[in-house]
Design a protein around this motif. Structure first.
Motif, PDB file in Angstrom:
ATOM      1  N   SER A  98       2.407   1.895  -3.382  1.00 59.78           N
ATOM      2  CA  SER A  98       1.465   1.961  -4.511  1.00 59.78           C
ATOM      3  C   SER A  98       0.591   3.217  -4.496  1.00 59.78           C
ATOM      4  N   LYS A 150      -1.992   4.094  -7.527  1.00 61.55           N
ATOM      5  CA  LYS A 150      -3.442   4.151  -7.329  1.00 61.55           C
ATOM      6  C   LYS A 150      -4.013   5.481  -7.802  1.00 61.55           C
ATOM      7  N   ASN A 154       0.819  -1.217   0.000  1.00 62.55           N
ATOM      8  CA  ASN A 154       0.000   0.000   0.000  1.00 62.55           C
ATOM      9  C   ASN A 154       0.851   1.264   0.000  1.00 62.55           C
ATOM     10  N   GLN A 207      -4.250   5.333 -11.507  1.00 59.61           N
ATOM     11  CA  GLN A 207      -5.321   4.422 -11.925  1.00 59.61           C
ATOM     12  C   GLN A 207      -6.690   5.100 -11.882  1.00 59.61           C
TER      13      GLN A 207
END
Length: 296
Positions: free
Chosen positions: A129, A133, A126, A136
């Motif tokens: 990322s 994210k 997490n 995304q």
């Protein structure tokens, strides 16, 4: 949408100059570009706007630092995106940086603690990322390319850039320290790839950034190439089997520093003299080769 990190441990190798001119050159050719400034020094940000505008319009709520804060879930990544006002081109957008990113790495490190192995693995993924994210969340058709200007370190913020990237490129000066760091950089990227992918269960989520090449920047050009000392360092890079861009960029502090002050990259400015002509030509060649390498 392809994501490319521009990275080197060593400062002063022209990462920001390359990033800003690539972004502007690609936008001029009709590609939709998002440039992200991850360096606390904020030089990419200030390549496109005056510091007074950054302070009054963006510093508080519209910088990448906001995305790395723990209340990320309450924000929308797209709300950080701004349009550089001095550029008359709708294809180029920017996410600004902030000096406060210096403290972000410490804050991120505390998030990786966990009571169990499973929670540690989850926290590791997490934490690394966060930027991925955010990207995304963006509709992929909104941008053809994302360029990330990384800080001169391998901290967690830099690792976030690599986790989010499809490719990375490395600007270097042809001197001992710049070329020496190449092996170390690629070793650390490979270690990150191994550690991150080890903690991922879904192979489709693996990080796989590919090196598209080393760019020789700030070179001392002469009619038949570069000076002998730089030629030695160039041969050392080639002997290590690193892919190198054919395009090389000459050093010219006057042209690039004036471009930064004006908020207009050199590749967009009207040619003023023979030296600027060569500088602009080399930048345009780099843009064309970049397009070829990433398959735009």
């Amino acid at each position: 949408m392809k994501v490319v990190s521009i990275i080197n441990y060593k400062g002063g190798v022209g990462k920001t100059t390359i990033t800003s001119n690539l972004a502007a050159g690609l936008a001029t050719k009709g590609y939709k570009v998002l440039a992200i400034d991850l360096d606390p020094q904020s030089n990419l940000t200030l390549s496109f706007m005056k510091i007074e505008d950054w302070k009054t319009k963006y510093a508080e709520k519209k910088t990448i630092r906001n995305w790395f804060k723990e209340d990320t879930k309450t924000k929308k990544f797209k709300n950080l995106i701004v349009k550089p006002e001095k550029l008359d081109n709708e294809n180029l957008n920017l996410i600004c940086s902030h000096i406060g990113l210096i403290n972000t790495d410490i804050e991120l490190a505390t998030r990786m603690n966990g009571a169990t192995n499973e929670s540690q693995k989850s926290n590791y993924i997490n934490t690394h990322s966060i930027l991925k994210k955010g990207l995304q969340e963006i509709e992929k058709e909104n941008y053809d390319i994302v360029l990330i200007d990384c800080p001169p370190s391998f901290n967690i913020v830099t690792r976030n850039a690599l986790v989010a990237s499809d490719y990375y490129m490395v600007p270097i000066k042809l001197d001992y320290l710049s070329t020496l760091g190449l092996n170390e950089l690629n070793k650390h990227i490979e270690e990150l790839r191994r550690d991150y992918n080890y903690n991922i269960e879904n192979k489709d989520e693996y990080m796989r950034p590919q090196l598209i090449g080393v760019v020789c920047n700030m070179v001392s050009k002469k009619l038949d190439g570069v000076i002998s000392e730089e030629e030695i360092h160039m041969k050392n890079v080639r002997s290590s089997n690193y892919m190198m861009f054919r395009s090389m960029l000459r050093e010219n502090k006057t042209i690039h520093s004036s471009s930064q002050k004006e908020g207009i990259p050199a590749i967009l400015k009207k040619v003023n003299g023979i030296t600027h002509k060569y500088v602009k030509q080399e930048l345009e060649e780099l843009v064309d080769e970049f397009i070829e390498k990433v398959g735009l």
